[in-house]
Each structure stands twice: as structure tokens, then as C-alpha cells.
Design an enzyme around this catalytic site. Structure first.
Site, PDB file in Angstrom:
ATOM      1  CG  ASN A  77      21.317  63.985 -44.352  1.00  0.00           C
ATOM      2  OD1 ASN A  77      21.302  64.356 -43.175  1.00  0.00           O
ATOM      3  ND2 ASN A  77      20.770  62.856 -44.730  1.00  0.00           N
ATOM      4  CB  SER A  82      16.983  68.117 -36.450  1.00  0.00           C
ATOM      5  OG  SER A  82      16.363  66.866 -36.421  1.00  0.00           O
ATOM      6  N   GLY A 112      24.591  68.980 -36.671  1.00  0.00           N
ATOM      7  CA  GLY A 112      24.561  67.866 -35.718  1.00  0.00           C
ATOM      8  C   GLY A 112      23.339  66.971 -35.815  1.00  0.00           C
ATOM      9  CB  THR A 162      24.306  70.250 -40.861  1.00  0.00           C
ATOM     10  OG1 THR A 162      23.633  69.087 -41.338  1.00  0.00           O
ATOM     11  CG2 THR A 162      23.484  71.473 -41.096  1.00  0.00           C
TER      12      THR A 162
HETATM   13  N1  GLY Z   1      19.997  66.615 -42.528  1.00  0.00           N
HETATM   14  C1  GLY Z   1      19.878  66.941 -41.171  1.00  0.00           C
HETATM   15  C2  GLY Z   1      18.642  67.685 -40.857  1.00  0.00           C
HETATM   16  O1  GLY Z   1      18.099  68.359 -41.709  1.00  0.00           O
HETATM   17  O2  GLY Z   1      18.160  67.589 -39.759  1.00  0.00           O
END
Ligand code: GLY
Length: 574
Positions: free
Chosen positions: A404, A456, A476, A384
Site C-alpha cells: 500500500n 485499484s 500509483g 505499489t
Molecule cells: N493499495 C493500493 C491499491 O490496492 O489500490
């Protein structure tokens, strides 16, 4: 234009002296060594690619505010950093305005209308390997373009077309590849060829990519021109949208013309808390980041970790035990607040947290007999990107944006020039079965049409006496939350200067799999032995997170710390 931009932290000390003399004389450009305080006051950008950081500064030098710069940086990253920067993905922003207001912008992808809860399960109810990760079926409805349009509508000063132009020029004239980018394009070549009928421009047939090569992306330039001319409608309606939906359908995906037309980014209230007298504003659900960060900080607050030290056994053990409980809550309770009831207030209730952390023992790790084994996430799936921006008027914005996985689904619909996300993997395909980050989920994060998948990402602003003090965030995957946590603790508790706080080695625990991830060198041999004696399992990883942070001094001086040791991140200020 580049003459007044400060670049921080890219050069090693002996080279810096030489570079400062030569470049300072030739280009009137000032370079600061890593760790040295910078003195810019007008504007600061810390972003995942040098070209994007420069563009953000140029926008502020042209009279734009931090929010204008954020729009320009988001589009520039889509060109210069196509593994994570994007048009085909989504993200979140937390911002603070010069009037003292805070807001959170949710431009997370949504599940297509034709998606359904069991879409990644075979007839026996087992998860189909990589179906939520590779190719068209993994794609959620992109949110980035609508997010930037909404940010500009509410807070922008410069014309929209002015903010798109630098990215268009970069795509048309070409971007010079860093060594990391060249290596990455070569590494993903086979995946690009396998998952696309028409090879994306990142595939080179004559020889492998090398640092210094120029990547031109004329199709991406055309997509950006459509957005420059028509705003969000240049992406979600008309020729580009029709091409996108038809291409996804042909490749077996579900995102339709109607899904694109219906997509809307959402303004939300940040989640707010305090830590040792500082105010924390972070991203609410559908990110788990803000809630988890506030739970973690509240749970740490009673402990004297400043006396213990940042990498002391007691600190690492405590953080591990707290993180174990917080990530277990994440798996059980968090999801899209527009579709499920997310008990944010209860999760942040001081009495609840006190009771939740009550059984932490300083002498042993929590009994894990009833915890099943998880999958370790593969190292390449952490891409990310985060950028932080502040201006002299008191505006600040933290933006985390993503496809992602690196290059998302790796699908690029012919003629569009950009990769599409594989954000559908952030849903829980089946309760208890880990996603690519080893995270498990429950009903709260099950797939449903129009729903946003749990994230996250933790764009965060820390205030001191009502004024922005820190602007930060990280990529991360599941390690985003703990990366942001550790930088905040490094600054507030361990009194590290900003760059040291960002550079410091990181550790991470996420309940499942029941292992401490530690960057190589994070733990001394003694600490590692003691943690093992307490029952912890330790797995070493080369790198965790990439925090791009700004610190704002009471006199308005802006310091930027780019995570230069872990990526091509760069600070630029003026
Ligand atoms: N794709 C990672 C997140 O949104 O946590």
C-alpha cells in the site's frame, strides 16, 4: 548468465553508444537505447528493479516459463525493492497461458478476524488520523506468499526451491542501492525509528545511505529460506508465523496466528471486454481496476480521440468527465465480491454506460456544486509495483503487488526482516471520508472480518486475434487505472510506439477530489487555459504511475518498455 540479457532504457543516448561499445566488447552484453525496438523472442521481464528483472530472465533461461519467472521476480522484489516488493503485502495477477486460457489470481490481504467496521473511529465517531496507515493496527493478513505458492502449484515448471534461491542469495550477499532507493531509505529513517522498537536493517547509524552501498538482509534471507523449505507453511505456520503474530500483537495490531493459518489466495475469472477490436482481460473485484478500465474504454470508444490527439483539450476534457463518473461508481458499488454483491454486469452494461455518460457536455465541466472537497493524496504514498513477463511459448503474466504506502505500515517485526502492509487503509474507514488516495467509499467497502479491501490495481492483458498483444499494469493508488488506460489509448488510438506510450505525460481525475491531476508538462499553456475556462481545476504533480509493459508482435518478437523516467524500472529480455 547476464551475457545474453538485453537491458533497455536505462542509459541516456551519448552514454549508450559508449556503454554499448565497452560493455558489448567486455561482457558481450547488448544495450538498447530508449525507444529503440528490442529483438528478444525467448522471454521478457519488465519490473520495478534491475536485479529483479535480471532474475526473471535467468529463470526463463534456465528452462522456467513466465509463471516461474513471476514467482522469482516477486520474491526478488521483496529483497531489492522493500518499499513495495514484499512478503508482508499482497497483490493480483492476470495471466494468459500457451493454451489460450486466461485466469486472475487474487492474493489481496484480508481484514483480521478481530477487525470491525468502526475500528479507526474515536468515541465521537471521527476517523483517528493515520490509525489505518501507520504501525500494527494498519496491517492486513498478508497474501503474497500464498499467492506465489498457488501460482507455482498450478502453472510452475521449475522446482519451488529454484525460484526462491536467487532472492535468498540477493538478501544474503546484498543488493547494490540505486540513488532512488538510497534517498528513500534516508527519507523514511525517522518513521522507521518511530514505528519500530528494534530498528529495521534499512536504518543506518554511521552515515546516510548512498547510491552504490550494499544492503544485506540476513533476517529476510532466513524468512525466505523458511518459505523455500516449507512452501506457504514456512510463512503461515510454525516459527516465522508465531513470531510475526506475536510481534504484531505486542505492537497493538490484530493479525493473529489463526488469521495467518486461514489466509487463502483465490483464483478468479478476469473481467473481459473489447476496445476497437482488441480483447481486454483485467482484474475483477476486489480490485476496482478491471471494471473501471472496461467502463472507461467503453465510454471512450464512440469518440474520435485519435483525430483529436492524446493531449488535446477535447481529449483531456472527455477523459476527465468519463473518469468522474466511473470513479463515482467505484465509490458506491465496488467491494469484496465474497462479502458484498458487486453489480459488475450492470456496471459494464452498454446501455447503462450510454445513459451514465449522456450528460457529458463538450462545452463545460459537470456542475460540481454538490461535490465536497477532497484531500490531495501525499506524493510518497503511491508505491505499489508492477511487473510484466512473457515467454516464447505464449505464456504471459501481469502482476501488481503492494504494501500500500511506501514500506506499508513501516512496521517490521523483529527477527522477520520484512515490512508489513498498511492495506487496511484501502477500506472505507467511514463512508465519505477520503483515504490516503483521496478516494471515498461506501458500505460496499466497509471493514469486516476476513474481507478483502477494495483495490485499484489493474494488471491487464490486451489480446489481438486471441493472442496476447500487450501485458501491462502500474503502481500509483487511485491513478493506476487511468495510467493503464492512457497507455492503452496511446498505443491503440494514438499509434505511439510502446516506449513512447509509456513515457507520455499523464493526467488523472477520480471524481473526488474534483481536480485534474496533470504531470508537469502534460498540458500546453493553451490547453490548460481552455480547460480552466471549461471550469476544471488543475493540480500539477511530478509523476503519475509507473507502467511496465510488454508488446508482443505477431511474429513473436517481444518489446519491453520500462517506465524509466518515473522509477528504477527495467526491461530485460533474451
Ligand atoms: N493499495 C493500493 C491499491 O490496492 O489500490
Amino acid at each position: 548468465m547476464r551475457g545474453r540479457i538485453f537491458h533497455i532504457g536505462q542509459l541516456r543516448p551519448p552514454l549508450i553508444i559508449l556503454a554499448t561499445l565497452l560493455l558489448g566488447a567486455c561482457l558481450q552484453q547488448t544495450y538498447h537505447p530508449p525507444h529503440a525496438p528490442a529483438a528478444p523472442r525467448h522471454g521478457m521481464v519488465v519490473a520495478g528493479h534491475p536485479a529483479a528483472a535480471d532474475i526473471g530472465v535467468q529463470i526463463m533461461q534456465a528452462g522456467g516459463n513466465a509463471f516461474d519467472a513471476a514467482v522469482a521476480v516477486q520474491f526478488a522484489l521483496a529483497v531489492a525493492y522493500p518499499g513495495a516488493g514484499n512478503l508482508g503485502g499482497g497483490g493480483f495477477a492476470v495471466l494468459h497461458t500457451d493454451t489460450g486460457a486466461t485466469a486472475a489470481l487474487d492474493f489481496r490481504e484480508t481484514a483480521p478476524a478481530k477487525s470491525h467496521r468502526d475500528m479507526y473511529l474515536d468515541s465521537a465517531g471521527a476517523v483517528i488520523p493515520r490509525a489505518s496507515l501507520d504501525g500494527a493496527l494498519a496491517v492486513g493478513v498478508p497474501g503474497s506468499v500464498d499467492g506465489m505458492a498457488r501460482l507455482h502449484d498450478r502453472y510452475g515448471k521449475l522446482p519451488w526451491s529454484r525460484l526462491l534461491q536467487p532472492a535468498i542469495d540477493l538478501a544474503r550477499n546484498g543488493v547494490e542501492l540505486t540513488a532512488r532507493e538510497a534517498h528513500k531509505y534516508n527519507r523514511y529513517r525517522e518513521a522507521f525509528l518511530t514505528l519500530n522498537t528494534t530498528p529495521p536493517p534499512l536504518v543506518r547509524f554511521d552515515r546516510p545511505w548512498q547510491a552504490g552501498d550494499t544492503l544485506k538482509q540476513p533476517e529476510l534471507a532466513r524468512a525466505l529460506e523458511s518459505i523455500r523449505k516449507l512452501g506457504r507453511n514456512g510463512f503461515y505456520r510454525g516459527e516465522l508465523a508465531d513470531r510475526l503474530a506475536a510481534g504484531i500483537r505486542r505492537a497493538g495490531g490484530l493479525v493473529s496466528e489463526q488469521d495467518l493459518q486461514n489466509y487463502r489466495a483465490v483464483w478468479r475469472q478476469p473481467v473481459n471486454g473489447s476496445y476497437r477490436g482488441y480483447q481486454i482481460h483485467s482484474m475483477p473485484p476486489p480490485s476496482s481496476g478491471g471494471v473501471a478500465l472496461l467502463q472507461l474504454l467503453q465510454a471512450v470508444e464512440p469518440y474520435p480521440i485519435a483525430d483529436w490527439g492524446s493531449h488535446d483539450t477535447r481529449t483531456i476534457h472527455l477523459l476527465t468527465e468519463i473518469e468522474r463518473r466511473v470513479y463515482a461508481d467505484r465509490a458506491a458499488y465496488l467491494g469484496d465480491p465474497d462479502q458484498v454483491d458487486v453489480p459488475v454486469k450492470k456496471l459494464l452494461d452498454p446501455d447503462y454506460l450510454k445513459q451514465r455518460m449522456a450528460d457529458i457536455s463538450p462545452d463545460a465541466k459537470t456542475d460540481s456544486d454538490d461535490i465536497g472537497p477532497g484531500q490531495l493524496p501525499p506524493a510518497e504514498s503511491l508505491e505499489t509495483t508492477h511487473f510484466s513477463i512473457a515467454d516464447s511459448a505464449g505464456n504471459a503474466i501481469a502482476v501488481t503487488t503492494t504494501l500500500n504506502s511506501t514500506f506499508g505500515s513501516k512496521l517490521m517485526v523483529p527477527g522477520t526482516g520484512f515490512f508489513l502492509n498498511n492495506e487496511m487503509d484501502d477500506f472505507s474507514s467511514k463512508p465519505g471520508v477520503p483515504n490516503q488516495f483521496g478516494l471515498v467509499g461506501s458500505e460496499a467497502n466497509a471493514i469486516a472480518p476476513g474481507k478483502r479491501m477494495l483495490s485499484s490495481m489493474t494488471p491487464t492483458i490486451v489480446e489481438k486475434e486471441g493472442k496476447p498483444f500487450l501485458v501491462l499494469g502500474s503502481p500509483g493508488g487511485s491513478t493506476i487505472i487511468t495510467s493503464v488506460l492512457q497507455v492503452i489509448l496511446n498505443i491503440i488510438d494514438h499509434r505511439m510506439p510502446l516506449q513512447e506510450a509509456v513515457n507520455a505525460k499523464r493526467v488523472h481525475h477520480q471524481w473526488l477530489p474534483d481536480r485534474i491531476l496533470a504531470e508537469s508538462g502534460a498540458l500546453s499553456p493553451e490547453t490548460e487555459l481552455t480547460l480552466k475556462a471549461l471550469g476544471h481545476v488543475i493540480v500539477t504533480r511530478k509523476s503519475i504511475g509507473q507502467v511496465n509493459a510488454i508488446e508482443i508482435a505477431p511474429d513473436g518478437t517481444l518489446s519491453g518498455a520500462a517506465d524509466v523516467q518515473r522509477g528504477d524500472n527495467q526491461s530485460a529480455g533474451f
